[in-house]
Design a protein around this motif. Structure first.
Motif, mmCIF file in Angstrom:
data_model
loop_
_atom_site.group_PDB
_atom_site.id
_atom_site.type_symbol
_atom_site.label_atom_id
_atom_site.label_comp_id
_atom_site.label_asym_id
_atom_site.label_seq_id
_atom_site.Cartn_x
_atom_site.Cartn_y
_atom_site.Cartn_z
ATOM 1 N N ILE A 1 1.064 -1.164 0.191
ATOM 2 C CA ILE A 1 0.060 0.170 -0.063
ATOM 3 C C ILE A 1 0.782 1.361 -0.133
ATOM 4 O O ILE A 1 0.577 2.331 -0.525
ATOM 5 C CB ILE A 1 -0.968 0.012 1.348
ATOM 6 C CG1 ILE A 1 -1.681 -1.490 1.153
ATOM 7 C CG2 ILE A 1 -1.807 1.121 1.072
ATOM 8 C CD1 ILE A 1 -2.638 -1.516 0.040
ATOM 9 N N ASP A 2 1.845 1.259 0.541
ATOM 10 C CA ASP A 2 3.136 2.168 0.509
ATOM 11 C C ASP A 2 3.343 2.745 -0.845
ATOM 12 O O ASP A 2 3.328 3.715 -1.264
ATOM 13 C CB ASP A 2 4.251 1.936 1.195
ATOM 14 C CG ASP A 2 4.019 1.945 2.881
ATOM 15 O OD1 ASP A 2 3.177 2.308 3.470
ATOM 16 O OD2 ASP A 2 5.120 1.515 3.454
ATOM 17 N N VAL A 3 3.493 1.511 -1.690
ATOM 18 C CA VAL A 3 3.682 1.928 -3.103
ATOM 19 C C VAL A 3 2.506 2.521 -3.736
ATOM 20 O O VAL A 3 2.753 3.598 -4.437
ATOM 21 C CB VAL A 3 4.404 0.593 -4.020
ATOM 22 C CG1 VAL A 3 4.726 0.850 -5.262
ATOM 23 C CG2 VAL A 3 5.491 -0.206 -3.223
ATOM 24 N N GLN A 4 1.416 1.819 -3.390
ATOM 25 C CA GLN A 4 0.398 2.275 -4.197
ATOM 26 C C GLN A 4 -0.266 3.900 -3.652
ATOM 27 O O GLN A 4 -0.756 4.653 -4.654
ATOM 28 C CB GLN A 4 -0.998 1.332 -4.218
ATOM 29 C CG GLN A 4 -1.066 0.081 -4.803
ATOM 30 C CD GLN A 4 -1.919 -0.767 -4.447
ATOM 31 O OE1 GLN A 4 -2.075 -1.320 -3.302
ATOM 32 N NE2 GLN A 4 -2.506 -1.241 -5.522
ATOM 33 N N SER A 5 0.064 4.003 -2.704
ATOM 34 C CA SER A 5 -0.475 5.474 -2.049
ATOM 35 C C SER A 5 0.845 6.409 -2.242
ATOM 36 O O SER A 5 0.382 7.732 -2.300
ATOM 37 C CB SER A 5 -0.813 5.317 -0.538
ATOM 38 O OG SER A 5 -1.324 6.437 -0.025
ATOM 39 N N GLU B 1 12.337 -0.343 -17.257
ATOM 40 C CA GLU B 1 12.591 0.966 -17.607
ATOM 41 C C GLU B 1 11.274 1.655 -17.269
ATOM 42 O O GLU B 1 10.043 1.246 -17.786
ATOM 43 C CB GLU B 1 12.821 1.311 -18.993
ATOM 44 C CG GLU B 1 13.868 2.281 -19.034
ATOM 45 C CD GLU B 1 14.131 2.745 -20.637
ATOM 46 O OE1 GLU B 1 14.358 1.828 -21.391
ATOM 47 O OE2 GLU B 1 14.163 3.890 -20.919
ATOM 48 N N ASN B 2 11.379 2.896 -16.682
ATOM 49 C CA ASN B 2 10.115 3.570 -16.538
ATOM 50 C C ASN B 2 9.161 3.187 -15.328
ATOM 51 O O ASN B 2 8.357 4.077 -14.898
ATOM 52 C CB ASN B 2 9.307 3.996 -17.742
ATOM 53 C CG ASN B 2 8.600 5.247 -17.796
ATOM 54 O OD1 ASN B 2 9.333 6.125 -17.162
ATOM 55 N ND2 ASN B 2 7.696 5.271 -18.386
ATOM 56 N N ASP B 3 9.388 1.998 -14.958
ATOM 57 C CA ASP B 3 8.524 1.730 -13.552
ATOM 58 C C ASP B 3 8.514 2.546 -12.605
ATOM 59 O O ASP B 3 7.437 2.850 -11.967
ATOM 60 C CB ASP B 3 8.797 0.270 -13.143
ATOM 61 C CG ASP B 3 8.678 -0.991 -13.926
ATOM 62 O OD1 ASP B 3 7.818 -0.638 -14.808
ATOM 63 O OD2 ASP B 3 8.759 -2.013 -13.698
ATOM 64 N N VAL B 4 9.471 3.188 -12.052
ATOM 65 C CA VAL B 4 9.708 4.139 -10.997
ATOM 66 C C VAL B 4 9.012 5.213 -11.218
ATOM 67 O O VAL B 4 8.211 5.561 -10.439
ATOM 68 C CB VAL B 4 11.295 4.558 -10.887
ATOM 69 C CG1 VAL B 4 11.334 5.640 -9.958
ATOM 70 C CG2 VAL B 4 12.152 3.297 -10.311
ATOM 71 N N ASN B 5 8.838 5.782 -12.578
ATOM 72 C CA ASN B 5 7.952 6.991 -12.786
ATOM 73 C C ASN B 5 6.431 6.759 -12.813
ATOM 74 O O ASN B 5 5.782 7.363 -12.366
ATOM 75 C CB ASN B 5 8.410 7.674 -14.073
ATOM 76 C CG ASN B 5 9.694 8.047 -14.226
ATOM 77 O OD1 ASN B 5 10.027 8.670 -13.005
ATOM 78 N ND2 ASN B 5 10.487 8.082 -15.099
ATOM 79 N N ILE B 6 6.240 5.664 -13.415
ATOM 80 C CA ILE B 6 4.753 4.950 -13.405
ATOM 81 C C ILE B 6 4.206 4.782 -12.007
ATOM 82 O O ILE B 6 3.112 5.349 -11.678
ATOM 83 C CB ILE B 6 4.599 3.574 -13.978
ATOM 84 C CG1 ILE B 6 4.990 3.755 -15.579
ATOM 85 C CG2 ILE B 6 3.139 3.044 -14.038
ATOM 86 C CD1 ILE B 6 5.159 2.310 -16.248
ATOM 87 N N LEU B 7 4.911 4.091 -11.081
ATOM 88 C CA LEU B 7 4.451 4.269 -9.604
ATOM 89 C C LEU B 7 4.403 5.724 -9.224
ATOM 90 O O LEU B 7 3.378 5.876 -8.266
ATOM 91 C CB LEU B 7 5.501 3.193 -8.964
ATOM 92 C CG LEU B 7 5.543 1.799 -9.294
ATOM 93 C CD1 LEU B 7 6.561 0.980 -8.612
ATOM 94 C CD2 LEU B 7 4.205 1.036 -9.429
ATOM 95 N N LYS B 8 5.316 6.337 -9.441
ATOM 96 C CA LYS B 8 5.526 7.767 -8.497
ATOM 97 C C LYS B 8 4.461 8.741 -9.124
ATOM 98 O O LYS B 8 3.578 9.290 -8.439
ATOM 99 C CB LYS B 8 6.861 8.293 -9.033
ATOM 100 C CG LYS B 8 6.976 9.417 -8.217
ATOM 101 C CD LYS B 8 8.570 9.833 -8.243
ATOM 102 C CE LYS B 8 8.655 11.340 -8.412
ATOM 103 N NZ LYS B 8 9.914 11.783 -8.957
#
Ligand code: BG6
Length: 473
Positions: free
Chosen positions: A264-268, A291-298
């Motif tokens: 939930i930390d990641v999703q919120s 690639e880009n996962d970090v931005n997608i999550l953020k």
């Protein structure tokens, strides 16, 4: 004071636990269709054992409570109780029977469209879980379930079809039910079956990461298709208490909570917290970042936090205590201060207030309690009535605790949906006789019964609770 205007009172279900009709109108086979009643169920749910086709086990979800044919009657009863919302989930294989087709199944889409229209007749706002523990079997065979990144595209395609088709009919969406269940019931939560000798943490974290990226992409899509859409994550909640004031026990309780909060930390918040990165590394696993996962999550965090709450849990530093069991998928030491249900689930209304405060302090986003209730055996009296005072008692105390969290602590709460507003199949045990509903369904553990619906005593009680916006409990 009290619950806000427009508070979303209602009840919750999941497709595989109520619908039945699994061979109708082109629906494909899913993991949840291969979860039998009986002693094999738990080992299948945890990914240790499996069945690949329908055999001579009894599979209760195949008919469940036949919501597939009774939805009009059931929604009318919900309307009579004054529901403001109804939480249900989409069976993925009604929309994409195999999961990787190019075109969706019109009959499946029509089924849910009719449900949403029926809800609107009674002023009921649907709250839709896109994925409540179901995964097409074809994708499990082809990709090994959520182990494979290809699953993300299949899921995003499903969500796009849903958001476009139901635009204007559905506003509230949850991406994955109880995403932290991946660590406890991985076949159910991610279509995951373990391979011999593999690093299980790696397998589970791989699935979780793919679900988290899929959840973020779907959140983005929902907001693009209609900025009014509200997207929530969903946590199987229940704070851990330390068994004693020994700092070792206290520390263990923090670690146990974190195993749930990390998703939930990641999703919120939009990123993996440091403790999660360390937890994963310590287990010789790694997150399969592309690639880009970090931005997608953020960039695509959720609008609200939804969660289920049945009980608090207790942690001990002693590894021999509080193991995961068939009746309790989350490991916990028995709390001597609490009563216990017939299924060994402990009853802790104050624990709900504690849990709400913890979650709200952590995320500062609106909360939505989307599951809470008592699984109990109900008896039909000679006069045909069902006197489920124990259920009323349970819910009354939990609603009072929820009210305290709102009134006394200032927690922002959007709504409350009791679990299994109509009797349904138990996810954990596959039983029918572990009943949660305000509406009784004539069906037993072996699949006998007429599917007749009967209002329980709690039906009128909940109607009054809703009519008074929670003032008269
Ligand atoms: C939650 C699930 O874990 O608990 C539901 O989201 C489930 O699907 C509910 O039914 C109650 O658990 P059980 O095992 O009593 O059905």
């Amino acid at each position: 004071m009290g619950f806000k205007e427009g508070f979303l009172w209602g009840g919750a279900t999941a497709a595989n636990q109520v619908e039945g009709g699994i061979f109708e109108d082109g629906r494909g086979l899913a993991n949840v269709d291969l979860m039998p009643h009986g002693s094999d169920r738990y080992a299948i749910g945890t990914g240790e054992k499996w069945i690949d086709r329908i055999d001579d086990h009894y599979f209760p979800s195949h008919q469940a409570v036949d919501f597939y044919h009774h939805y009009k009657e059931d929604i009318a009863l919900m309307g009579e109780m004054g529901f403001k919302t109804f939480r249900l989930s989409i069976a993925w294989t009604r929309i994409f029977p195999l999961g990787d087709e190019l075109e969706p199944n019109e009959k499946g889409l029509l089924f849910y469209e009719n449900i949403f229209k029926e809800c609107k007749k009674y002023g009921i706002e649907p709250l839709v879980t896109i994925n409540h523990f179901d995964c097409p079997m074809h994708l499990i065979h082809k990709f090994g379930g959520w182990r494979n990144r290809e699953m993300i595209d299949c899921f995003v395609k499903l969500a796009k079809v849903l958001f476009e088709r139901y635009n204007g009919l559905v506003k509230y969406w949850l991406t994955f039910n109880e995403i932290n269940m991946i660590l406890h019931f991985p076949f159910v939560a991610a279509g995951l079956r373990f391979k011999e000798g593999e690093n299980r943490t790696q397998a589970m974290i791989t699935c979780a990461h793919h679900e988290l990226v899929a959840s973020a992409l779907v959140t983005k899509l929902a907001h693009e298709i209609n900025p009014e859409n509200m997207i929530g994550c969903m946590l199987a909640a229940g704070s851990y208490y330390p068994e004693t004031c020994n700092p070792e026990d206290y520390w263990k309780s923090i670690c146990d909570d974190r195993e749930s909060y990390m998703f939930i930390d990641v999703q919120s918040r939009g990123y993996y917290p440091n403790y999660a990165l360390k937890w994963i590394k310590k287990r010789n696993a790694e997150i399969p970042f592309a690639e880009n996962d970090v931005n997608i999550l953020k960039e695509n965090t959720v609008d609200f936090i939804s969660f289920s709450y049945y009980s608090s849990r207790v942690s001990s530093a002693n590894p021999d205590k509080g193991k995961q069991t068939e009746s309790n998928i989350f490991a916990s030491v028995v709390n001597p201060y609490l009563d216990t249900s017939d299924w060994g689930w402990q009853i802790d209304p104050l624990g709900l207030r504690i849990t709400m405060n913890e979650i709200y302090d952590r995320y500062q986003k609106p909360l939505f309690i989307v599951e809470n209730g008592l699984g109990a055996k109900d008896k039909i009296e000679e006069d045909g009535s069902i006197q489920d005072d124990y259920r009323i008692e349970y819910l009354k105390k939990h609603i009072q605790a929820m009210k305290d969290a709102v009134d006394e602590d200032g927690v922002d709460l959007m709504g409350y949906t009791t679990w299994g507003c109509i009797d349904l199949i138990s996810n954990g045990t596959g039983e029918m006789e572990k009943r949660y509903g305000f509406i009784y369904v004539d069906r037993d553990n072996d699949g006998h019964g007429t599917f007749k619906r009967i209002k329980k005593k709690s039906f009128d009680w909940y109607k009054k609770v809703i009519a008074t916006n929670g003032e008269d409990l």
